[in-house]
Design a protein around this motif. Structure first.
Motif, PDB file in Angstrom:
ATOM      1  N   ALA A  76     -41.160  13.063   3.674  1.00 43.03           N
ATOM      2  CA  ALA A  76     -41.125  13.389   2.253  1.00 43.03           C
ATOM      3  C   ALA A  76     -40.760  14.853   2.048  1.00 43.03           C
ATOM      4  CB  ALA A  76     -42.484  13.106   1.619  1.00 43.03           C
ATOM      5  N   GLU A  77     -40.180  15.133   0.900  1.00 36.48           N
ATOM      6  CA  GLU A  77     -39.877  16.523   0.557  1.00 36.48           C
ATOM      7  C   GLU A  77     -41.179  17.276   0.321  1.00 36.48           C
ATOM      8  OE1 GLU A  77     -37.283  16.721  -2.750  1.00 36.48           O
ATOM      9  OE2 GLU A  77     -35.666  15.555  -1.814  1.00 36.48           O
ATOM     10  N   GLY A  78     -41.297  18.408   0.984  1.00 36.65           N
ATOM     11  CA  GLY A  78     -42.528  19.181   0.881  1.00 36.65           C
ATOM     12  C   GLY A  78     -43.540  18.837   1.951  1.00 36.65           C
ATOM     13  N   GLY A  79     -43.190  17.905   2.854  1.00 34.60           N
ATOM     14  CA  GLY A  79     -44.080  17.549   3.952  1.00 34.60           C
ATOM     15  C   GLY A  79     -44.754  16.217   3.741  1.00 34.60           C
ATOM     16  N   GLY A  80     -45.135  15.589   4.829  1.00 33.91           N
ATOM     17  CA  GLY A  80     -45.807  14.305   4.757  1.00 33.91           C
ATOM     18  C   GLY A  80     -44.892  13.146   5.087  1.00 33.91           C
ATOM     19  N   ARG A  87     -47.032   7.523   0.042  1.00 36.14           N
ATOM     20  CA  ARG A  87     -46.835   8.855   0.622  1.00 36.14           C
ATOM     21  C   ARG A  87     -48.180   9.485   0.940  1.00 36.14           C
ATOM     22  NH1 ARG A  87     -44.325  14.393  -2.127  1.00 36.14           N
ATOM     23  NH2 ARG A  87     -44.736  15.701  -0.311  1.00 36.14           N
ATOM     24  N   ASP A  88     -48.221  10.139   2.117  1.00 34.79           N
ATOM     25  CA  ASP A  88     -49.366  10.981   2.451  1.00 34.79           C
ATOM     26  C   ASP A  88     -48.877  12.413   2.623  1.00 34.79           C
ATOM     27  OD1 ASP A  88     -48.744  11.637   5.318  1.00 34.79           O
ATOM     28  OD2 ASP A  88     -48.873   9.452   5.527  1.00 34.79           O
ATOM     29  N   HIS A  89     -49.782  13.321   2.911  1.00 30.63           N
ATOM     30  CA  HIS A  89     -49.427  14.737   3.042  1.00 30.63           C
ATOM     31  C   HIS A  89     -49.835  15.266   4.417  1.00 30.63           C
ATOM     32  CE1 HIS A  89     -49.145  14.148  -1.269  1.00 30.63           C
ATOM     33  NE2 HIS A  89     -48.460  15.279  -1.351  1.00 30.63           N
ATOM     34  N   GLY A  90     -49.590  14.409   5.427  1.00 31.55           N
ATOM     35  CA  GLY A  90     -49.889  14.815   6.793  1.00 31.55           C
ATOM     36  C   GLY A  90     -48.683  15.439   7.481  1.00 31.55           C
TER      37      GLY A  90
END
Length: 414
Positions: free
Chosen positions: A398-402, A350-353
């Motif tokens: 992903a939940e919360g972004g990314g 997972r990344d947060h992009g």
């Protein structure tokens, strides 16, 4: 609340059976009613003529002062009231009514202010009509059953061929380009083709054309990659002879990029041809993940979270290739932090992009598609290698972004 019908009610066999039943019942009902009405009309007309003839004989005997014939008389006890009133009103008529437990055809006429009536036994005619009705119902049931059997046999033959065509279409969609329907009607030009054989022939033709096109593209990709290898090797060797400096570093970086692209093309061509052999062994998943993270340290810092370690039976080189491509893609197209989570046989990168683009979530990775921010061949190779080792690779937001890539590995049997 909307009631959901069972899935089998949507099949062609079920719909055809319902159509046959409705049509047969409708046809049987119409024919039965027509036959019943016509036979009843003729039977009633015959009984009416007989009753009127007996009433005529009774009228002549009454006028002559003679003894009235049997089954006739003045104001008999069983005469229906409506027919009595009709005769007292000066009119003649007939009616069927029950008398002493049997059906009787009555005929009545006026006679000096009284009702002169004659009766004819109608019970045999009533039994004839009842037997005819039962015969109509029985023959209709037999005809319905026979039609259903013949119709089910004919429809089942068609649906079986349709199911075979659909099965071949699904096999083709899953990559089995050698699958064919092979309907014998399409092989013999002298035989008449129905709609199903036309569809089967079109599917076989499409599969053959698609297979030829893909094989040409695979050969082209492999040939291009092989042809590029030799000049790129020479170019890399020449770049090592250049004096140190920023221009030399740029040349070497571009040469490395082109060599990596060439290797990716070769790997994709091997995956397309399914010519590689998978060599499996038992490996500790956490150790493999940490090895991949150390190997990709040059692109960025990756955090490893182990919730539950597991041993997996897989091809180590291919699994490291899948995980390495996922980690590199996360650093290249996402934002920090990049987290790799091990939870049993499931590895999540997972990344947060900004997350994966819509086209990738809907149809999976596509070769060389950029859309302004492409993912190159890395994810395409990851999907192909995951399929080769029997793993399932899913891309989602992903939940919360990314972006989140979930790799589920097959677990070894105990």
């Amino acid at each position: 609340m909307r009631v959901r019908l069972p899935a089998w009610t949507a099949t062609l066999t079920w719909k055809s059976a319902c159509f046959i039943v409705v049509m047969c019942c409708s046809l049987a009902a119409v024919l039965g009613v027509l036959v019943h009405v016509e036979v009843t009309r003729q039977t009633v007309a015959t009984a009416r003529e007989k009753a009127l003839g007996r009433l005529h004989d009774a009228s002549r005997a009454y006028e002559a002062g003679e003894v009235l014939p049997p089954e006739s008389g003045l104001d008999p006890a069983g005469l229906p009231p409506e027919l009595r009133d009709l005769a007292l009103g000066g009119r003649r008529g007939t009616v069927v009514a029950d008398y002493e437990g049997r059906a009787v055809m009555w005929a009545a006429a006026p006679a000096d202010g009284r009702a002169l009536a004659a009766a004819v036994d109608y019970s045999q005619s009533a039994r004839t009509i009842s037997g005819l009705d039962n015969a109509i119902i029985g023959s209709s049931a037999l005809a319905l059953g026979g039609t259903l059997l013949v119709g089910a046999f004919a429809v089942t033959r068609v649906t079986r061929r349709l199911h075979q065509t659909a099965t071949v279409a699904r096999r083709i969609s899953h990559g089995d380009l050698d699958a064919r329907v092979g309907d014998p009607r399409t092989k013999d030009p002298g035989r008449r083709q129905d709609e199903v054989s036309t569809v089967a022939g079109a599917l076989d033709t499409m599969a053959g054309t698609l297979q030829d096109k893909l094989l040409r593209e695979q050969r082209f990709t492999a040939d291009v990659a092989h042809e590029l290898r030799t000049p790129l090797t020479g170019l890399q060797a020449a770049s090592e002879l250049l004096p140190e400096g920023r221009p030399t570093e740029l040349v070497r970086e571009r040469v490395r990029t082109m060599r990596q692209l060439t290797e990716d093309l070769l790997e994709i061509s091997r995956l397309d041809s399914r010519s590689e052999v998978v060599e499996t062994d038992l490996h500790q998943l956490e150790r493999l993940v940490r090895r991949v993270v150390r190997g990709t340290a040059s692109v960025g810092v990756t955090e490893v979270v182990v919730r539950c370690d597991a041993h997996v039976e897989t091809d180590r080189r291919r699994l490291e290739r899948v995980l390495g491509n996922l980690v590199v893609n996360a650093h290249k197209h996402g934002r920090q932090p990049v987290v790799v989570t091990v939870d049993g046989p499931v590895v999540t990168v997972r990344d947060h992009g900004d997350g994966y683009p819509d086209y990738l979530l809907e149809r999976g990775p596509q070769r060389f598609r950029s859309g302004g921010k492409g993912h190159g061949l890395g994810l395409t190779i990851a999907v192909g290698q995951a399929e080769a080792i029997g793993a399932r690779l899913e891309f989602r937001r992903a939940e919360g972004g990314g972006a989140e890539a979930v790799l589920t590995l097959p677990t070894p049997l105990p």
